[in-house]
Design a protein around this motif. Sequence first.
Motif, PDB file in Angstrom:
ATOM      1  N   VAL A 100       0.600  -1.124  -0.014  1.00 37.60           N
ATOM      2  CA  VAL A 100       0.038   0.131   0.029  1.00 37.60           C
ATOM      3  C   VAL A 100       0.925   1.358  -0.019  1.00 37.60           C
ATOM      4  CG1 VAL A 100      -1.793  -1.083   1.087  1.00 37.60           C
ATOM      5  CG2 VAL A 100      -0.260  -0.024   2.445  1.00 37.60           C
ATOM      6  N   SER A 101       2.447   1.095  -0.062  1.00 37.16           N
ATOM      7  CA  SER A 101       3.223   2.216  -0.023  1.00 37.16           C
ATOM      8  C   SER A 101       2.695   3.206  -1.344  1.00 37.16           C
ATOM      9  CB  SER A 101       4.405   1.900  -0.002  1.00 37.16           C
ATOM     10  OG  SER A 101       4.925   1.153   1.059  1.00 37.16           O
ATOM     11  N   GLN A 102       2.942   4.444  -0.984  1.00 39.43           N
ATOM     12  CA  GLN A 102       2.531   5.451  -1.810  1.00 39.43           C
ATOM     13  C   GLN A 102       3.697   6.387  -2.120  1.00 39.43           C
ATOM     14  OE1 GLN A 102      -0.503   5.737  -3.313  1.00 39.43           O
ATOM     15  NE2 GLN A 102      -1.171   3.920  -2.403  1.00 39.43           N
ATOM     16  N   ASP A 103       4.745   6.227  -1.566  1.00 39.05           N
ATOM     17  CA  ASP A 103       6.079   6.848  -1.722  1.00 39.05           C
ATOM     18  C   ASP A 103       7.251   6.227  -1.102  1.00 39.05           C
ATOM     19  OD1 ASP A 103       6.735   7.604   1.386  1.00 39.05           O
ATOM     20  OD2 ASP A 103       4.406   8.530   1.193  1.00 39.05           O
ATOM     21  N   PRO A 104       8.491   6.640  -1.803  1.00 38.56           N
ATOM     22  CA  PRO A 104       9.749   5.853  -1.451  1.00 38.56           C
ATOM     23  C   PRO A 104       9.805   5.766  -0.157  1.00 38.56           C
ATOM     24  CG  PRO A 104      10.020   7.455  -3.346  1.00 38.56           C
ATOM     25  CD  PRO A 104       8.695   7.898  -2.896  1.00 38.56           C
ATOM     26  N   ALA A 105       9.661   6.602   0.827  1.00 38.10           N
ATOM     27  CA  ALA A 105       9.955   6.566   2.162  1.00 38.10           C
ATOM     28  C   ALA A 105       9.321   5.573   2.948  1.00 38.10           C
ATOM     29  CB  ALA A 105       9.744   7.959   2.977  1.00 38.10           C
ATOM     30  N   MET A 106       7.874   5.357   2.485  1.00 34.52           N
ATOM     31  CA  MET A 106       7.023   4.162   3.075  1.00 34.52           C
ATOM     32  C   MET A 106       7.651   2.904   2.848  1.00 34.52           C
ATOM     33  SD  MET A 106       2.690   3.983   3.090  1.00 34.52           S
ATOM     34  CE  MET A 106       2.163   2.583   4.070  1.00 34.52           C
ATOM     35  N   LEU A 107       7.691   2.644   1.321  1.00 36.00           N
ATOM     36  CA  LEU A 107       8.144   1.416   0.940  1.00 36.00           C
ATOM     37  C   LEU A 107       9.575   1.275   1.449  1.00 36.00           C
ATOM     38  CD1 LEU A 107       7.707  -0.928  -0.963  1.00 36.00           C
ATOM     39  CD2 LEU A 107       8.960   0.483  -2.870  1.00 36.00           C
ATOM     40  N   LEU A 108      10.536   2.000   1.546  1.00 38.39           N
ATOM     41  CA  LEU A 108      11.654   1.705   2.088  1.00 38.39           C
ATOM     42  C   LEU A 108      11.920   1.259   3.468  1.00 38.39           C
ATOM     43  CD1 LEU A 108      14.163   4.251   0.373  1.00 38.39           C
ATOM     44  CD2 LEU A 108      13.807   1.938  -0.172  1.00 38.39           C
ATOM     45  N   SER A 109      11.093   1.927   4.286  1.00 39.71           N
ATOM     46  CA  SER A 109      10.810   1.726   5.802  1.00 39.71           C
ATOM     47  C   SER A 109      10.086   0.407   5.902  1.00 39.71           C
ATOM     48  CB  SER A 109      10.067   2.758   6.535  1.00 39.71           C
ATOM     49  OG  SER A 109       9.021   3.120   5.864  1.00 39.71           O
ATOM     50  N   SER A 110       9.217  -0.024   5.202  1.00 38.54           N
ATOM     51  CA  SER A 110       8.365  -1.211   5.059  1.00 38.54           C
ATOM     52  C   SER A 110       9.216  -2.339   4.762  1.00 38.54           C
ATOM     53  CB  SER A 110       6.834  -1.133   4.241  1.00 38.54           C
ATOM     54  OG  SER A 110       6.202  -0.069   4.645  1.00 38.54           O
ATOM     55  N   ARG A 111       9.972  -2.114   3.553  1.00 39.39           N
ATOM     56  CA  ARG A 111      11.030  -3.027   3.474  1.00 39.39           C
ATOM     57  C   ARG A 111      12.140  -3.483   4.470  1.00 39.39           C
ATOM     58  NH1 ARG A 111      11.205  -6.778  -0.266  1.00 39.39           N
ATOM     59  NH2 ARG A 111      13.365  -6.508  -1.158  1.00 39.39           N
ATOM     60  N   PHE A 112      12.579  -2.396   5.227  1.00 39.27           N
ATOM     61  CA  PHE A 112      13.427  -2.521   6.145  1.00 39.27           C
ATOM     62  C   PHE A 112      12.690  -3.714   7.314  1.00 39.27           C
ATOM     63  CE2 PHE A 112      15.737  -1.879  10.176  1.00 39.27           C
ATOM     64  CZ  PHE A 112      16.905  -1.684   9.867  1.00 39.27           C
ATOM     65  N   VAL A 113      11.550  -3.351   7.886  1.00 40.44           N
ATOM     66  CA  VAL A 113      10.722  -4.005   8.611  1.00 40.44           C
ATOM     67  C   VAL A 113      10.597  -5.551   8.107  1.00 40.44           C
ATOM     68  CG1 VAL A 113       8.712  -4.339   9.950  1.00 40.44           C
ATOM     69  CG2 VAL A 113       9.514  -1.941   9.809  1.00 40.44           C
ATOM     70  N   GLN A 114      10.097  -5.759   6.727  1.00 42.50           N
ATOM     71  CA  GLN A 114      10.160  -7.031   6.137  1.00 42.50           C
ATOM     72  C   GLN A 114      11.361  -7.635   6.065  1.00 42.50           C
ATOM     73  OE1 GLN A 114       9.404  -6.961   1.933  1.00 42.50           O
ATOM     74  NE2 GLN A 114       7.964  -8.373   1.931  1.00 42.50           N
ATOM     75  N   GLY A 115      12.510  -7.002   6.076  1.00 37.91           N
ATOM     76  CA  GLY A 115      13.808  -7.729   6.220  1.00 37.91           C
ATOM     77  C   GLY A 115      13.835  -8.378   7.829  1.00 37.91           C
ATOM     78  N   ILE A 116      13.566  -7.516   8.647  1.00 32.83           N
ATOM     79  CA  ILE A 116      13.577  -8.167  10.130  1.00 32.83           C
ATOM     80  C   ILE A 116      12.854  -9.228  10.201  1.00 32.83           C
ATOM     81  CG2 ILE A 116      13.147  -7.659  12.393  1.00 32.83           C
ATOM     82  CD1 ILE A 116      13.481  -4.484  11.968  1.00 32.83           C
ATOM     83  N   GLY A 117      11.240  -9.357   9.538  1.00 40.89           N
ATOM     84  CA  GLY A 117      10.530 -10.319   9.776  1.00 40.89           C
ATOM     85  C   GLY A 117      11.048 -11.619   8.964  1.00 40.89           C
ATOM     86  N   GLY A 118      11.743 -11.221   7.988  1.00 42.32           N
ATOM     87  CA  GLY A 118      12.213 -12.553   7.085  1.00 42.32           C
ATOM     88  C   GLY A 118      13.500 -13.076   7.911  1.00 42.32           C
ATOM     89  N   ALA A 119      14.254 -12.399   8.369  1.00 38.88           N
ATOM     90  CA  ALA A 119      15.570 -12.655   9.318  1.00 38.88           C
ATOM     91  C   ALA A 119      14.980 -13.888  10.505  1.00 38.88           C
ATOM     92  CB  ALA A 119      16.466 -11.738   9.586  1.00 38.88           C
ATOM     93  N   VAL A 120      13.981 -13.260  11.151  1.00 43.18           N
ATOM     94  CA  VAL A 120      13.703 -13.932  12.366  1.00 43.18           C
ATOM     95  C   VAL A 120      12.795 -15.115  12.053  1.00 43.18           C
ATOM     96  CG1 VAL A 120      11.970 -13.779  14.350  1.00 43.18           C
ATOM     97  CG2 VAL A 120      13.098 -11.870  13.699  1.00 43.18           C
ATOM     98  N   THR A 121      12.205 -15.287  10.809  1.00 44.18           N
ATOM     99  CA  THR A 121      11.423 -16.362  10.255  1.00 44.18           C
ATOM    100  C   THR A 121      12.295 -17.389   9.975  1.00 44.18           C
ATOM    101  OG1 THR A 121       9.511 -15.176   9.733  1.00 44.18           O
ATOM    102  CG2 THR A 121       9.744 -17.286   8.676  1.00 44.18           C
ATOM    103  N   SER A 122      13.312 -17.125   8.853  1.00 45.32           N
ATOM    104  CA  SER A 122      14.131 -18.152   8.528  1.00 45.32           C
ATOM    105  C   SER A 122      15.160 -18.561   9.328  1.00 45.32           C
ATOM    106  CB  SER A 122      14.736 -17.528   7.098  1.00 45.32           C
ATOM    107  OG  SER A 122      15.509 -16.263   7.345  1.00 45.32           O
ATOM    108  N   ALA A 123      15.819 -17.725  10.388  1.00 43.41           N
ATOM    109  CA  ALA A 123      16.749 -18.036  10.749  1.00 43.41           C
ATOM    110  C   ALA A 123      16.712 -19.586  11.817  1.00 43.41           C
ATOM    111  CB  ALA A 123      17.101 -16.896  12.024  1.00 43.41           C
ATOM    112  N   VAL A 124      15.386 -19.813  12.261  1.00 46.72           N
ATOM    113  CA  VAL A 124      15.232 -21.034  12.961  1.00 46.72           C
ATOM    114  C   VAL A 124      14.827 -22.273  12.130  1.00 46.72           C
ATOM    115  CG1 VAL A 124      14.749 -19.596  15.292  1.00 46.72           C
ATOM    116  CG2 VAL A 124      12.906 -20.150  13.497  1.00 46.72           C
ATOM    117  N   THR A 125      14.227 -21.785  11.029  1.00 49.75           N
ATOM    118  CA  THR A 125      13.739 -23.087  10.039  1.00 49.75           C
ATOM    119  C   THR A 125      14.746 -24.117  10.005  1.00 49.75           C
ATOM    120  OG1 THR A 125      12.828 -21.189   8.816  1.00 49.75           O
ATOM    121  CG2 THR A 125      12.688 -23.436   7.754  1.00 49.75           C
ATOM    122  N   LEU A 126      15.989 -24.012   9.583  1.00 51.63           N
ATOM    123  CA  LEU A 126      16.569 -25.315   9.471  1.00 51.63           C
ATOM    124  C   LEU A 126      17.124 -25.902  10.836  1.00 51.63           C
ATOM    125  CD1 LEU A 126      18.347 -27.014   7.467  1.00 51.63           C
ATOM    126  CD2 LEU A 126      20.262 -25.363   7.995  1.00 51.63           C
ATOM    127  N   GLY A 127      17.105 -25.213  11.882  1.00 51.19           N
ATOM    128  CA  GLY A 127      17.227 -25.622  13.377  1.00 51.19           C
ATOM    129  C   GLY A 127      15.847 -26.598  13.585  1.00 51.19           C
TER     130      GLY A 127
END
Length: 464
Positions: free
Chosen positions: A74-101
Amino acid sequence: MVVLDGTVVSVALPSIQHNLDFSSSSLAWVVNAYLVPFGGLLLLAGRLGDLIGRKRVFIAGLGVFTAASLLCGVSQDPAMLLSSRFVQGIGGAVTSAVTLGMVVTLFPQPKERAKAIGVYSFVQSAGGSLGLLAGGALTQTIGWHWIFFVNVPIGIVAALLAGRVLASEHGVGLGKGTDFVGGLLVTSALMLSVYTIVETPDYGWSSAHTLSSGAAALTLLIAFVARQAKAPHPLLPLRVFRSRNVSAALGIQALMVAGMFSFQFLCVLYLQKVLGFDEIHTGLGIFPVSVSIGALSLGLSPKLIARFGPRAVLLPGLSLIAAGLAALGRVPAGGSYVVDVLPALLPLGIGFGLAMPSLATLAMSAATPRDSGIASGMFNTMQQIGSAFGLAVLSTLANAHTDALLGDGASTTSALTGGYQLAFRIGSGLVAVALLLGATLLRSPTTARRPAAEKKPVAENATR
């Protein structure tokens, strides 16, 4: 879903730039804003899984990733998309870090574990290729917003199923393994390392910016290692690296992934800019690699690993990858997909389908139930570092060689092809170094030939 996100976005970058008015210099941060937190938080998230329970960390990461995906869409400008992508990267790291374990603890038997790691490896390796196809289809048909929106129903269903299917676990407790100083040091070091690498195409490897950032990241990393050697409850127990196979596997993985990135990134550019493929046909052109990886990872590789051991399967896999990249290093400017590209993609897919499950098995071979999360985090961290390093080095060298050829009067198509050829050859060289390390450093585990050993006690019992 998390692996797809690494490539599905790259296909949509031109549409995102046009729709949100990104400048050329800031557009790369649509990818980098995700990579920096993703690569930096894997180790810390993996250790948190050991301390408070991998199921809790996994579901929490899914929630963050899914919510951030909605915000990206739903991002309407670069700032919103980049900040949301940063948070998305946090979620991706937390999810995938424990998967192989979770995989190695849910499947303790060698045969079952080999099959499960085969599925995991297929998802890890084929997801990038499938992302190109999915990204092109979604962008061309209904718009770039849907490359993010599609994560929302998948994330919700995955979280609900995880809550029902995965067994609850409490972890060893924060009081038995908390090292907040170590967590701060390693997260800062890894984030700064990834940031330094992804910014090198803009600043150059010898610039003051790159050297100072790299030196700061190295200083933080050295401080983290020193902290782990003395901390009563280290975030990353250094005993993990006492295993020769584990340490070698992690180094081999970084080199292999760095070399493979010449295929994952630059082969796409060759298909589009030289052969004139659109996004959907580019995804279809890469698809044979995903099919080959799936056929090996899901079927043959687990059986071969159980029978001959991961080292014996890894070395032929690395040889095939190096050969495939070397073949791509000979693609001509007026090439044909069927004649010049496809024959190189098939050994790449087969080799990666053999190598990835073998490396995952070796990297997790010394992990105990209380350390499987941090081992999983290390495995994923080396993959991200290798990807970022490979992209930065190979794309920089390819661009420099292309510019030099243009300066000598070559046509645009010939100059682009020459740059890609150089990157493919260097990628092949990196994988060849990984092959050399595997042949000299790795040792076959004592349990590699388990099927023959399992028959003997049965015969003895029958005799009794």
